[in-house]
Design a protein around this motif. Sequence first.
Motif, short mmCIF file in Angstrom:
data_model
loop_
_atom_site.label_atom_id
_atom_site.label_comp_id
_atom_site.label_asym_id
_atom_site.label_seq_id
_atom_site.Cartn_x
_atom_site.Cartn_y
_atom_site.Cartn_z
N ALA A 77 23.37 -34.93 -53.91
CA ALA A 77 23.27 -34.26 -52.86
C ALA A 77 24.27 -32.97 -52.42
N ALA A 78 25.36 -33.25 -53.24
CA ALA A 78 26.34 -31.96 -52.94
C ALA A 78 25.80 -30.88 -54.12
N ASN A 79 25.37 -31.32 -55.06
CA ASN A 79 24.89 -30.24 -56.25
C ASN A 79 23.66 -29.63 -55.75
N ASP A 80 22.77 -30.31 -54.79
CA ASP A 80 21.64 -29.65 -54.28
C ASP A 80 21.98 -28.58 -53.27
N LEU A 81 23.26 -28.93 -52.76
CA LEU A 81 23.72 -28.10 -51.55
C LEU A 81 24.47 -26.97 -52.01
N GLU A 82 25.09 -26.86 -53.28
CA GLU A 82 26.14 -25.98 -53.70
C GLU A 82 25.14 -24.51 -54.00
N MET A 83 25.50 -23.66 -53.23
CA MET A 83 25.12 -22.33 -53.30
C MET A 83 25.59 -21.46 -54.37
N THR A 84 24.68 -20.75 -55.21
CA THR A 84 25.13 -19.82 -56.02
C THR A 84 25.66 -18.56 -55.33
N VAL A 85 26.26 -17.36 -55.99
CA VAL A 85 26.42 -16.29 -55.26
C VAL A 85 25.27 -15.51 -54.97
N LYS A 86 24.23 -15.61 -55.73
CA LYS A 86 22.91 -14.92 -55.66
C LYS A 86 22.33 -15.72 -54.18
N ASP A 87 22.32 -17.14 -54.12
CA ASP A 87 21.89 -17.64 -52.93
C ASP A 87 22.35 -17.15 -51.79
N PHE A 88 23.62 -17.08 -51.87
CA PHE A 88 24.63 -16.68 -50.57
C PHE A 88 24.34 -15.30 -50.45
N TRP A 89 24.27 -14.26 -51.45
CA TRP A 89 23.85 -13.06 -51.08
C TRP A 89 22.31 -12.76 -50.45
N MET A 90 21.60 -13.62 -51.06
CA MET A 90 20.19 -13.82 -50.40
C MET A 90 20.16 -14.08 -48.95
N SER A 91 20.93 -15.03 -48.47
CA SER A 91 21.19 -15.43 -47.09
C SER A 91 21.72 -14.37 -46.22
N LYS A 92 22.62 -13.41 -46.73
CA LYS A 92 23.10 -12.37 -46.00
C LYS A 92 22.52 -11.10 -46.01
N LYS A 93 21.67 -10.58 -46.94
CA LYS A 93 21.46 -9.41 -47.30
C LYS A 93 20.75 -8.83 -45.83
N ASP A 94 20.05 -9.73 -44.98
CA ASP A 94 19.30 -8.89 -43.99
C ASP A 94 20.12 -9.22 -42.52
N ASP A 95 21.07 -9.75 -43.04
CA ASP A 95 22.18 -10.07 -41.45
C ASP A 95 22.47 -8.81 -40.88
N PRO A 96 22.28 -8.33 -40.01
CA PRO A 96 22.84 -7.15 -39.06
C PRO A 96 24.17 -7.28 -38.96
N GLU A 97 24.95 -8.37 -39.16
CA GLU A 97 26.32 -8.43 -38.92
C GLU A 97 26.90 -8.30 -40.07
N VAL A 98 26.37 -8.06 -41.15
CA VAL A 98 26.96 -8.04 -42.60
C VAL A 98 26.67 -6.78 -43.26
N TYR A 99 27.67 -6.16 -43.94
CA TYR A 99 27.48 -4.78 -44.42
C TYR A 99 26.42 -5.12 -45.72
N CYS A 100 25.37 -4.01 -45.73
CA CYS A 100 24.56 -4.28 -46.82
C CYS A 100 24.93 -3.95 -48.15
N VAL A 101 24.45 -4.67 -49.15
CA VAL A 101 24.87 -4.76 -50.35
C VAL A 101 23.46 -4.93 -51.14
N THR A 102 22.90 -3.95 -51.88
CA THR A 102 21.89 -4.14 -52.92
C THR A 102 22.49 -4.19 -54.11
N GLU A 103 21.55 -4.78 -55.04
CA GLU A 103 21.77 -4.73 -56.40
C GLU A 103 22.21 -3.42 -57.29
N ASP A 104 21.31 -2.49 -56.65
CA ASP A 104 21.65 -1.08 -57.17
C ASP A 104 22.88 -0.50 -56.56
N ASN A 105 23.21 -0.89 -55.33
CA ASN A 105 24.78 -0.61 -54.77
C ASN A 105 25.73 -1.20 -55.67
N TYR A 106 25.72 -2.52 -56.11
CA TYR A 106 26.69 -3.28 -56.61
C TYR A 106 26.82 -2.61 -58.24
#
Length: 357
Positions: A77-106
């Motif tokens: 269950a812990a392994n299933d829950l563990e987020m990768t960096v990309k998972d986390f980025w995907m969860s934040k990319k459209d959040d209006p309270e987070v500065y936008c970072v695209t792959e091209d920006n990076y």
Amino acid sequence: MAPKKPTKVLEDILENLSERNFKKFCSGLVGRDKRVKKNQVENKDFLEVAEVMIEKYADEALKVAEELLRDIDCQQAANDLEMTVKDFWMSKKDDPEVYCVTEDNYRNRVALLITNIKFSDEKLDRHGAEKDEENMEKLLQSLGYEVVKWQNLTGKGIDDAFKGFAKHPKLKQTDSVFVVIMSHGKLGKIFGADWREDNPDEFAVDKIYRCLNSNGCQALINKPKVVILQACRGVRSGATTWVHDGESTGRPAPPPEDHVPELDKSAHVEKDFIALLASTPDNKAYRETQNGSILIQNIVKVFTPESYQKHIIDLFTKVQDLVSKCGDDQQKQMPAIDRMTLNKKFYLYPGLLDSSH
């Protein structure tokens, strides 16, 4: 397919726990750090417990759940829950309270690194600063930044380096910049390589903001600008077994003159900055001759690949805590977060473009 929101991820994991493991999970949650009270999870279902965790732990909720699952030996269950960096980025990319970072920006991230090690007055040479330069360059590169590096600059040389950096072609595409200066200093000033008592070769810290603010560099409007200064801000004493990054002699410097910038019509003139200064006003910053400065050592400890779910203020606050514990009871160093005008959360997403993440 859109990424699941953290609440939904937690709900799915908790729903699949056995009744016995769910009770153990809730018990561990209550005993963890006093944020969650017994009556908030006792006799509650997985939906309610997930909501409580998001409310109490916010961005850290999934990490906390992963740790608790491992504690009760629910490894899959812990392994299933563990987020990768990309998972986390995907969860934040459209959040209006987070500065936008695209792959091209990076891909277009760029940083300025200035290290003064050798001085015209050899008594001021900063032994151990080579380690700081090496550590900061590696760290910035690990965060995806191309490093524009300068060494042993005069005050005018530092000024010219900033003016050149403000015209860097990548600034239009980058999501953010880091600027790091490591030298001797005093309140409001960084020493150039030709500094002597009879020749105050200095660079005014305020010029950093004038050069990179909304008037000075429009390519960086609405983008985080992270400033790190490893230099003394005065002559008050610190730990006697360390060397410091300030003047060797002379009286404390007066505060810098007030500067009132002209306002820009479209964006506040000084917006989206955050600075971490090595010490509080009038105090010294310390450096070990073998390992480098206390500030940079602890920045490297905190800014790890595993810290990707921490935003920049959380990271800097952790650095402050670690540095404040160095030294002895009489003599301490305390970094200061300064001129903080970020209006969103800024995540660094280390290793975002690494296929293994």
